[in-house]
Every structure is written in structure tokens, then in C-alpha cells.
Write a protein that holds these residues in place. Structure first.
Motif, PDB file in Angstrom:
ATOM      1  N   ARG A 139      28.502 -42.378 -10.516  1.00 54.04           N
ATOM      2  CA  ARG A 139      27.959 -42.547 -11.860  1.00 54.04           C
ATOM      3  C   ARG A 139      26.484 -42.154 -11.922  1.00 54.04           C
ATOM      4  O   ARG A 139      26.020 -41.637 -12.945  1.00 54.04           O
ATOM      5  CB  ARG A 139      28.187 -43.969 -12.339  1.00 54.04           C
ATOM      6  N   HIS A 140      25.761 -42.373 -10.838  1.00 60.78           N
ATOM      7  CA  HIS A 140      24.367 -41.924 -10.771  1.00 60.78           C
ATOM      8  C   HIS A 140      24.278 -40.420 -10.967  1.00 60.78           C
ATOM      9  O   HIS A 140      23.442 -39.924 -11.739  1.00 60.78           O
ATOM     10  CB  HIS A 140      23.774 -42.334  -9.415  1.00 60.78           C
ATOM     11  N   LEU A 141      25.153 -39.666 -10.300  1.00 64.90           N
ATOM     12  CA  LEU A 141      25.118 -38.211 -10.406  1.00 64.90           C
ATOM     13  C   LEU A 141      25.588 -37.729 -11.771  1.00 64.90           C
ATOM     14  O   LEU A 141      25.086 -36.737 -12.298  1.00 64.90           O
ATOM     15  CB  LEU A 141      25.959 -37.587  -9.296  1.00 64.90           C
ATOM     16  N   VAL A 142      26.570 -38.411 -12.352  1.00 67.04           N
ATOM     17  CA  VAL A 142      27.015 -38.038 -13.700  1.00 67.04           C
ATOM     18  C   VAL A 142      25.871 -38.221 -14.695  1.00 67.04           C
ATOM     19  O   VAL A 142      25.691 -37.415 -15.617  1.00 67.04           O
ATOM     20  CB  VAL A 142      28.245 -38.863 -14.115  1.00 67.04           C
ATOM     21  N   ARG A 143      25.070 -39.275 -14.494  1.00 67.61           N
ATOM     22  CA  ARG A 143      23.948 -39.505 -15.411  1.00 67.61           C
ATOM     23  C   ARG A 143      22.821 -38.500 -15.185  1.00 67.61           C
ATOM     24  O   ARG A 143      22.227 -38.003 -16.144  1.00 67.61           O
ATOM     25  CB  ARG A 143      23.411 -40.926 -15.216  1.00 67.61           C
ATOM     26  N   SER A 144      22.518 -38.223 -13.913  1.00 65.53           N
ATOM     27  CA  SER A 144      21.381 -37.341 -13.630  1.00 65.53           C
ATOM     28  C   SER A 144      21.723 -35.868 -13.817  1.00 65.53           C
ATOM     29  O   SER A 144      20.854 -35.075 -14.190  1.00 65.53           O
ATOM     30  CB  SER A 144      20.865 -37.580 -12.201  1.00 65.53           C
ATOM     31  N   ASP A 145      22.977 -35.493 -13.560  1.00 68.02           N
ATOM     32  CA  ASP A 145      23.386 -34.084 -13.604  1.00 68.02           C
ATOM     33  C   ASP A 145      24.755 -33.936 -14.251  1.00 68.02           C
ATOM     34  O   ASP A 145      25.714 -33.501 -13.616  1.00 68.02           O
ATOM     35  CB  ASP A 145      23.423 -33.510 -12.185  1.00 68.02           C
ATOM     36  N   PRO A 146      24.889 -34.291 -15.525  1.00 64.33           N
ATOM     37  CA  PRO A 146      26.215 -34.247 -16.170  1.00 64.33           C
ATOM     38  C   PRO A 146      26.857 -32.869 -16.157  1.00 64.33           C
ATOM     39  O   PRO A 146      28.083 -32.756 -16.052  1.00 64.33           O
ATOM     40  CB  PRO A 146      25.929 -34.722 -17.599  1.00 64.33           C
ATOM     41  N   ALA A 147      26.048 -31.812 -16.229  1.00 62.76           N
ATOM     42  CA  ALA A 147      26.613 -30.462 -16.272  1.00 62.76           C
ATOM     43  C   ALA A 147      27.090 -29.991 -14.900  1.00 62.76           C
ATOM     44  O   ALA A 147      27.733 -28.944 -14.800  1.00 62.76           O
ATOM     45  CB  ALA A 147      25.581 -29.476 -16.823  1.00 62.76           C
ATOM     46  N   GLY A 148      26.802 -30.756 -13.843  1.00 65.75           N
ATOM     47  CA  GLY A 148      27.237 -30.367 -12.508  1.00 65.75           C
ATOM     48  C   GLY A 148      28.429 -31.140 -11.991  1.00 65.75           C
ATOM     49  O   GLY A 148      28.870 -30.913 -10.861  1.00 65.75           O
ATOM     50  N   CYS A 149      28.983 -32.041 -12.801  1.00 61.71           N
ATOM     51  CA  CYS A 149      30.045 -32.944 -12.337  1.00 61.71           C
ATOM     52  C   CYS A 149      31.359 -32.640 -13.051  1.00 61.71           C
ATOM     53  O   CYS A 149      31.457 -32.758 -14.285  1.00 61.71           O
ATOM     54  CB  CYS A 149      29.637 -34.403 -12.587  1.00 61.71           C
ATOM     55  N   TRP A 150      32.401 -32.289 -12.253  1.00 60.70           N
ATOM     56  CA  TRP A 150      33.659 -31.802 -12.810  1.00 60.70           C
ATOM     57  C   TRP A 150      34.855 -32.447 -12.137  1.00 60.70           C
ATOM     58  O   TRP A 150      34.810 -32.815 -10.959  1.00 60.70           O
ATOM     59  CB  TRP A 150      33.744 -30.287 -12.629  1.00 60.70           C
ATOM     60  N   VAL A 151      35.932 -32.571 -12.900  1.00 59.20           N
ATOM     61  CA  VAL A 151      37.189 -33.091 -12.373  1.00 59.20           C
ATOM     62  C   VAL A 151      38.325 -32.177 -12.831  1.00 59.20           C
ATOM     63  O   VAL A 151      38.326 -31.703 -13.973  1.00 59.20           O
ATOM     64  CB  VAL A 151      37.439 -34.545 -12.830  1.00 59.20           C
ATOM     65  N   ALA A 152      39.273 -31.926 -11.939  1.00 63.50           N
ATOM     66  CA  ALA A 152      40.482 -31.177 -12.279  1.00 63.50           C
ATOM     67  C   ALA A 152      41.628 -32.170 -12.421  1.00 63.50           C
ATOM     68  O   ALA A 152      41.803 -33.049 -11.552  1.00 63.50           O
ATOM     69  CB  ALA A 152      40.795 -30.149 -11.202  1.00 63.50           C
ATOM     70  N   GLU A 153      42.400 -32.043 -13.486  1.00 67.58           N
ATOM     71  CA  GLU A 153      43.498 -32.973 -13.740  1.00 67.58           C
ATOM     72  C   GLU A 153      44.812 -32.234 -13.914  1.00 67.58           C
ATOM     73  O   GLU A 153      44.863 -31.164 -14.534  1.00 67.58           O
ATOM     74  CB  GLU A 153      43.210 -33.805 -14.993  1.00 67.58           C
ATOM     75  N   GLN A 154      45.866 -32.813 -13.379  1.00 69.44           N
ATOM     76  CA  GLN A 154      47.227 -32.309 -13.532  1.00 69.44           C
ATOM     77  C   GLN A 154      48.069 -33.431 -14.098  1.00 69.44           C
ATOM     78  O   GLN A 154      48.165 -34.507 -13.478  1.00 69.44           O
ATOM     79  CB  GLN A 154      47.788 -31.853 -12.187  1.00 69.44           C
ATOM     80  N   ASP A 155      48.637 -33.235 -15.258  1.00 68.62           N
ATOM     81  CA  ASP A 155      49.452 -34.266 -15.920  1.00 68.62           C
ATOM     82  C   ASP A 155      48.682 -35.578 -16.048  1.00 68.62           C
ATOM     83  O   ASP A 155      49.222 -36.672 -15.858  1.00 68.62           O
ATOM     84  CB  ASP A 155      50.749 -34.504 -15.139  1.00 68.62           C
ATOM     85  N   GLY A 156      47.406 -35.463 -16.375  1.00 64.90           N
ATOM     86  CA  GLY A 156      46.593 -36.649 -16.623  1.00 64.90           C
ATOM     87  C   GLY A 156      46.038 -37.330 -15.393  1.00 64.90           C
ATOM     88  O   GLY A 156      45.304 -38.319 -15.515  1.00 64.90           O
TER      89      GLY A 156
END
Length: 290
Positions: free
Chosen positions: A49-66
Motif C-alpha cells: 500500500r505504501h508503493l501504491v500511494r507513492s507510485d500509483p502509476a507504477g503498480c499493476w495487477v493482471a487478473e483472470q476471471d476476477g
């Protein structure tokens, strides 16, 4: 399959940890039934969560069927691109998931001349980093019980606990060694690791974060300061705990020598993957925050 930005939510943080644990369990032969230490889980969730707050444009997730099947978290610190986490479920590997995630995380580093990744021994990851233009520097790991008889003479450089008032000193050392300060990452490390050790004298400056038996990050302006900090950190490892010092390149032979003198075992660990720079020295990177 969709690839989206991570959100600063408990659900996304948990999804990141599930993917990372499953991906790295196979790599390091961690038993499936072994529970995660509660404190380490809290640290990892907070780091996500620290990284999502500091660098939101650098944090990614791939999802398959949710369901999350891959994650990547990159950050930028003063012109240096750093990949903090890159993991794909074993069942999703070889299907282009990793490439998509690394492309998205890499786009966040556009314009950065330098880059750093603490990479696992995974052949697939090494191949992908090399194709992305990073130079792979093999690394070593020290671990084992500390022979405390070797700690009787730690040198005459004073070392004392640090706090938030020392962040300007830490950032100055960071910039000298890796060309960029850790900045807000020091706030996370001070809050979640056991202690910060500081050395600041006429001989030079440096710092070290220790958490349990692990040396999490060490940076110094001279080998003499670095050796003093490492000796102090290993002296503070709790009795009965295993000491661990990771991601040592050949430039860190001073650390290898300290560890071997104290009875630790040396083994291969993975890679420090770099772009546009040589391995910082004397420097022991944080696996996640570099």
C-alpha cells in the motif's frame, strides 16, 4: 485477462501477497503448509500500500476471471527506476502475463536513465530482465548463526540508533551511492523494521536497517564505515535467530569477509539487475525497496 492499476485497498494488497507468496514458494521450496509470520505479513501488506500511494502509476495487477494472477510494482526515485515486486502465478507463467506486466511497469520508468531490480534466481525472470536491457550481476547470500566471539572488536567508530531527524543524512548517503534518495521509503522502513543504526563521524557516514536477523539495507560512504555498521547490526541479531544478508555482488567483498569471519554460510542468491549504473558500493540493497 485484464491488466489494471493496483488500488490502495486491503483487497488489492491481499491479492498481491497471495500471488507473490505462491510464485516465490515454488522458487524457494517453501512448504505450502507453512504459515506466513504475522508480523512479516503486516509488513508486506503495508509495503504494498505504501508503493501504491507513492507510485500509483507504477503498480499493476493482471487478473483472470476476477482473480489476480500476476503483479508488478515499480517506483521512481529522483530519476532512478526501481522494480520492487514482479511475480506471476506458476499456472499463468508462459502465457504472456509477465511480459505485459513488465511492459506496464517499465513504461513508468520512461525517461529514467538508471534502473535497479533485486532479481530472484528464476531463469525466466533473468531472461526477461536481460531482454529489457538490464545488466545482470550475480549475487550472494550470507546466513546462519553469528559466532559472537568474532564481535569482540567492532572498531572505534560510534554507532547509535537513528530516527526521522536523520532522514536528510540517509538521503545524502543514498544520492552519493545510487544516485537517488530513498525519500518516503525511509518512513516505511523506520516504522516497520526493528531499528535504524547510524554512523556519522569525521571518517564518513552511513546507516543500516536491521529487522530480526536480517540486514535489510546498508549504505555507507566508506568500507570502514560499512564494516562497522554490519558488525553492529549482526551483534544485535537476537540470540537463537538466524542472521541473513542478501543480494551481495562481488563489489561487496567487505561484507562477505565479515560474514565468513562470523561463521555465516555463503551461497548464490539471484541477481542485481541494473541499467545505466554499476552496483553501488559499499551498499547492501533492500530486496523490495532497493
Amino acid at each position: 485477462m485484464i491488466v489494471r492499476r493496483l488500488q490502495d485497498t486491503p483487497a488489492d494488497a491481499l491479492a498481491v501477497q497471495r500471488v507473490a507468496r505462491a510464485a516465490f514458494r515454488d522458487l524457494f521450496d517453501v512448504p505450502a503448509a507453512e504459515p506466513d509470520d504475522e508480523r512479516r505479513t503486516v509488513q508486506r501488506l503495508a509495503r504494498t500500500r505504501h508503493l501504491v500511494r507513492s507510485d500509483p502509476a507504477g503498480c499493476w495487477v493482471a487478473e483472470q476471471d476476477g482473480e489476480a494472477v500476476g503483479v508488478a510494482q515499480a517506483m521512481r526515485r529522483e530519476g532512478v527506476w526501481l522494480l520492487a515486486l514482479y511475480a506471476v502465478l506458476p499456472s499463468a507463467q508462459g502465457k504472456g502475463v509477465g511480459r505485459l506486466l513488465l511492459d506496464r511497469a517499465g513504461e513508468y520508468g520512461r525517461g529514467c536513465l538508471r534502473g535497479m531490480v533485486c532479481a530472484s534466481p528464476s531463469p525466466a525472470a533473468a531472461r526477461r530482465y536481460r531482454r529489457a536491457g538490464l545488466t545482470l550481476h550475480p549475487t550472494m547470500e550470507l546466513k546462519g548463526r553469528v559466532d559472537r566471539s568474532g564481535l569482540l572488536d567492532r572498531g572505534d567508530i560510534p554507532v547509535h540508533p537513528g530516527n526521522a531527524t536523520h532522514f536528510h543524512l540517509l538521503d545524502s548517503v543514498d544520492r552519493r551511492l545510487r544516485g537517488a534518495a530513498h525519500g518516503v521509503d525511509h518512513e516505511y522502513m523506520l516504522a516497520h523494521f526493528d531499528e535504524l543504526l547510524i554512523a556519522d563521524s569525521l571518517a564518513g557516514s552511513g546507516y543500516c536497517y536491521r529487522d530480526g536477523g536480517a540486514v535489510k539495507l546498508l549504505a555507507a560512504t566508506s568500507k570502514r564505515i560499512a564494516v562497522r555498521l554490519l558488525l553492529e547490526a549482526l551483534a544485535r541479531v537476537p540470540d537463537g535467530a538466524e542472521a541473513r544478508v542478501e543480494f551481495l555482488t562481488t563489489e561487496q567483498e567487505w561484507a562477505v569477509d565479515v560474514g565468513l569471519e562470523l561463521g555465516l554460510t555463503l551461497s548464490n542468491r539471484g541477481y542485481l539487475a541494473l541499467r545505466g549504473m554499476r552496483p553501488p558500493a559499499p551498499y547492501i540493497p533492500s530486496g523490495a525497496l532497493l
